[in-house]
Design a protein around this motif. Structure first.
Motif, short mmCIF file in Angstrom:
data_model
loop_
_atom_site.label_atom_id
_atom_site.label_comp_id
_atom_site.label_asym_id
_atom_site.label_seq_id
_atom_site.Cartn_x
_atom_site.Cartn_y
_atom_site.Cartn_z
N GLU A 54 0.89 -1.14 0.08
CA GLU A 54 -0.16 0.09 -0.01
C GLU A 54 0.86 1.18 -0.21
N VAL A 55 0.71 2.22 -0.84
CA VAL A 55 1.27 3.56 -1.09
C VAL A 55 0.34 4.45 -0.83
N ARG A 56 0.25 5.59 0.12
CA ARG A 56 -0.86 6.47 0.21
C ARG A 56 -0.65 7.70 -0.30
N ASN A 57 0.68 8.09 -0.68
CA ASN A 57 0.82 9.35 -1.14
C ASN A 57 2.23 9.48 -2.34
N GLU A 58 2.51 10.73 -2.84
CA GLU A 58 3.38 10.48 -3.70
C GLU A 58 4.91 10.10 -3.17
N ILE A 59 5.24 10.58 -2.02
CA ILE A 59 6.67 10.56 -1.37
C ILE A 59 6.56 9.05 -1.17
N GLU A 60 5.70 8.16 -0.68
CA GLU A 60 5.69 6.91 -0.54
C GLU A 60 5.87 6.14 -1.73
N ARG A 61 5.20 6.73 -3.00
CA ARG A 61 5.27 6.15 -4.33
C ARG A 61 7.05 6.01 -4.74
N ARG A 62 7.35 7.33 -4.46
CA ARG A 62 8.74 7.36 -5.00
C ARG A 62 9.78 6.57 -4.13
N GLU A 63 9.45 6.43 -2.63
CA GLU A 63 10.18 5.54 -1.93
C GLU A 63 10.12 3.99 -2.28
N PHE A 64 8.74 3.54 -2.74
CA PHE A 64 8.59 2.26 -2.95
C PHE A 64 9.30 1.87 -4.18
N ILE A 65 9.16 2.72 -5.23
CA ILE A 65 9.92 2.57 -6.69
C ILE A 65 11.26 2.40 -6.25
N GLU A 66 12.07 3.42 -5.63
CA GLU A 66 13.39 3.27 -5.32
C GLU A 66 13.84 2.02 -4.62
N ASP A 67 12.78 1.40 -3.58
CA ASP A 67 13.29 0.28 -2.96
C ASP A 67 12.99 -1.10 -3.80
N TRP A 68 11.89 -0.92 -4.74
CA TRP A 68 11.77 -1.79 -5.83
C TRP A 68 13.03 -2.27 -6.56
N GLU A 69 13.48 -0.99 -7.27
CA GLU A 69 14.54 -1.02 -8.11
C GLU A 69 15.84 -1.32 -7.66
N ALA A 70 16.01 -1.36 -6.25
CA ALA A 70 17.06 -1.82 -5.32
C ALA A 70 16.82 -3.18 -4.83
N GLY A 71 15.87 -3.96 -5.26
CA GLY A 71 15.71 -5.19 -4.88
C GLY A 71 15.04 -5.55 -3.58
N VAL A 72 14.66 -4.58 -2.94
CA VAL A 72 14.08 -4.88 -1.46
C VAL A 72 13.26 -5.62 -1.20
#
Length: 82
Positions: A54-72
């Protein structure tokens, strides 16, 4: 003004396997979950059910994308929920 017009907020859910948005879900403001809450949802791109994030706002969306690209979320992507 109409009653109850601002009682809901939308959260987006992202697949841990492909990183794409699976759906938006309206949540009553009184039942808002913490950021990165997991919910079992079907991913239309992967054709599997995962614990989507779950992503609630734009800041969390950017954080999710960075984490996903890093393989978290690679370990979570291996866990298909039945």
């Amino acid at each position: 003004m109409a009653k109850g017009i601002n009682k809901f907020e939308f959260s987006a859910f992202y697949c841990p396997a492909c990183g794409k948005k699976t759906m938006d879900l309206p949540r009553p403001k009184s039942l808002i979950r913490q950021g990165f809450h997991r919910k079992k949802l079907y991913c239309p791109w992967c054709k599997k059910t995962y614990n989507c994030i779950e992503v609630r706002n734009e800041i969390e969306r950017r954080e999710f994308i960075e984490d996903w690209e890093a393989g978290v979320y690679e370990a979570e992507a291996q866990e298909v929920v039945e």
